[in-house]
Design a protein around this motif. Structure first.
Motif, mmCIF file in Angstrom:
data_model
loop_
_atom_site.group_PDB
_atom_site.id
_atom_site.type_symbol
_atom_site.label_atom_id
_atom_site.label_comp_id
_atom_site.label_asym_id
_atom_site.label_seq_id
_atom_site.Cartn_x
_atom_site.Cartn_y
_atom_site.Cartn_z
ATOM 1 N N THR A 1 36.892 -10.571 74.756
ATOM 2 C CA THR A 1 37.094 -9.165 75.065
ATOM 3 C C THR A 1 36.375 -8.848 76.371
ATOM 4 N N TYR A 2 37.085 -8.244 77.299
ATOM 5 C CA TYR A 2 36.525 -7.847 78.576
ATOM 6 C C TYR A 2 36.203 -6.354 78.536
ATOM 7 N N THR A 3 35.229 -5.957 79.320
ATOM 8 C CA THR A 3 34.900 -4.542 79.483
ATOM 9 C C THR A 3 35.186 -4.185 80.934
ATOM 10 N N LEU A 4 36.123 -3.268 81.127
ATOM 11 C CA LEU A 4 36.556 -2.908 82.478
ATOM 12 C C LEU A 4 36.200 -1.463 82.797
ATOM 13 N N PRO A 5 35.717 -1.195 84.004
ATOM 14 C CA PRO A 5 35.538 0.194 84.436
ATOM 15 C C PRO A 5 36.879 0.725 84.951
ATOM 16 N N ILE A 6 37.288 1.868 84.462
ATOM 17 C CA ILE A 6 38.556 2.474 84.876
ATOM 18 C C ILE A 6 38.250 3.748 85.666
ATOM 19 N N LYS A 7 38.666 3.776 86.918
ATOM 20 C CA LYS A 7 38.462 4.954 87.771
ATOM 21 C C LYS A 7 39.421 6.069 87.338
ATOM 22 N N ARG A 8 38.933 7.314 87.463
ATOM 23 C CA ARG A 8 39.745 8.476 87.098
ATOM 24 C C ARG A 8 39.972 9.368 88.309
ATOM 25 N N VAL A 9 41.108 10.074 88.287
ATOM 26 C CA VAL A 9 41.482 10.975 89.369
ATOM 27 C C VAL A 9 41.846 12.327 88.760
ATOM 28 N N PHE A 10 41.447 13.395 89.441
ATOM 29 C CA PHE A 10 41.737 14.765 89.003
ATOM 30 C C PHE A 10 42.715 15.413 89.975
ATOM 31 N N CYS A 11 43.742 16.077 89.449
ATOM 32 C CA CYS A 11 44.718 16.802 90.272
ATOM 33 C C CYS A 11 44.309 18.271 90.335
ATOM 34 N N CYS A 12 44.068 18.770 91.535
ATOM 35 C CA CYS A 12 43.660 20.166 91.714
ATOM 36 C C CYS A 12 44.798 21.154 91.444
ATOM 37 N N PHE A 13 46.051 20.693 91.499
ATOM 38 C CA PHE A 13 47.181 21.580 91.257
ATOM 39 C C PHE A 13 47.388 21.842 89.767
ATOM 40 N N CYS A 14 47.528 20.790 88.982
ATOM 41 C CA CYS A 14 47.861 20.959 87.559
ATOM 42 C C CYS A 14 46.651 20.847 86.641
ATOM 43 N N GLY A 15 45.511 20.376 87.161
ATOM 44 C CA GLY A 15 44.296 20.302 86.374
ATOM 45 C C GLY A 15 44.184 19.105 85.446
ATOM 46 N N HIS A 16 45.091 18.144 85.567
ATOM 47 C CA HIS A 16 45.043 16.956 84.713
ATOM 48 C C HIS A 16 44.185 15.864 85.351
ATOM 49 N N THR A 17 43.529 15.120 84.484
ATOM 50 C CA THR A 17 42.765 13.953 84.888
ATOM 51 C C THR A 17 43.432 12.737 84.289
ATOM 52 N N PHE A 18 43.575 11.673 85.067
ATOM 53 C CA PHE A 18 44.184 10.459 84.545
ATOM 54 C C PHE A 18 43.491 9.238 85.122
ATOM 55 N N GLY A 19 43.528 8.157 84.337
ATOM 56 C CA GLY A 19 42.909 6.906 84.748
ATOM 57 C C GLY A 19 43.857 6.056 85.569
ATOM 58 N N LEU A 20 43.291 5.302 86.499
ATOM 59 C CA LEU A 20 44.075 4.386 87.334
ATOM 60 C C LEU A 20 43.978 2.994 86.728
ATOM 61 N N LEU A 21 44.907 2.681 85.840
ATOM 62 C CA LEU A 21 44.892 1.398 85.142
ATOM 63 C C LEU A 21 45.408 0.286 86.040
ATOM 64 N N PRO A 22 44.752 -0.870 86.004
ATOM 65 C CA PRO A 22 45.282 -2.010 86.760
ATOM 66 C C PRO A 22 46.579 -2.504 86.124
ATOM 67 N N ASP A 23 47.340 -3.325 86.846
ATOM 68 C CA ASP A 23 48.658 -3.749 86.381
ATOM 69 C C ASP A 23 48.621 -4.641 85.148
ATOM 70 N N PHE A 24 47.502 -5.271 84.845
ATOM 71 C CA PHE A 24 47.434 -6.153 83.680
ATOM 72 C C PHE A 24 46.984 -5.423 82.413
ATOM 73 N N VAL A 25 46.773 -4.113 82.512
ATOM 74 C CA VAL A 25 46.397 -3.291 81.365
ATOM 75 C C VAL A 25 47.551 -2.352 81.058
ATOM 76 N N MET A 26 47.919 -2.272 79.781
ATOM 77 C CA MET A 26 49.009 -1.393 79.371
ATOM 78 C C MET A 26 48.429 -0.099 78.792
ATOM 79 N N LYS A 27 49.028 1.010 79.172
ATOM 80 C CA LYS A 27 48.601 2.298 78.665
ATOM 81 C C LYS A 27 48.734 2.322 77.140
#
Length: 137
Positions: A60-86
């Motif tokens: 089991t790996y432990t990965l840091p996932i960066k997050r981004v916030f949208c100032c327009f809609c107020g949602h925050t979402f993680g930037l998952l690498p391509d080898f990780v599935m949502k």
């Protein structure tokens, strides 16, 4: 315990995880052009990170996932690498390799490939049925 194909899958995931962690540490993760929720551009801000587990057949790996916030809609979402599935804790290559294995092996045999530290199977057979239904051809 593992054959050469399984070792290759593990090595691929391990290398991708190392490369991704190095990118996060060196702050080389690019900010997306637009929001994943509303699609607007130009108003995304970094909003910290969180830790996520990524499970493979061997570890089991432990990965840091960066997050981004949208100032327009107020949602925050993680930037998952391509080898990780949502929504999945298992690596993409691990899931796809497991589904391919189900074509020629029993569910119990495939589940037995996932061994925990205490030498007990740690993947439910029901999960394999779900993966086969969702990801098989």
């Amino acid at each position: 315990m593992y054959d050469t194909k399984e070792s290759a899958v593990e090595q691929t995931i391990e290398q991708k995880a190392k490369d991704y962690c190095a990118c996060v540490e060196e702050k080389r993760i690019p900010k997306p052009e637009c929001c994943q929720v509303c699609g607007r551009t130009g108003r995304l801000r970094w909003r910290g990170s969180y830790v996520r587990s990524l499970i493979t057949m061997a570890r089991t790996y432990t990965l840091p996932i960066k997050r981004v916030f949208c100032c327009f809609c107020g949602h925050t979402f993680g930037l998952l690498p391509d080898f990780v599935m949502k929504f999945y804790h298992y690596a993409r290559e691990t899931i796809l390799y497991t589904v391919r294995m189900l074509k020629s092996h029993t569910f119990e045999t495939v589940a037995g490939k996932f061994i925990a530290e205490r030498k007990k199977r740690c993947l439910a057979i029901l999960t394999l049925y779900f993966w086969r239904r969702k990801f098989a051809g």
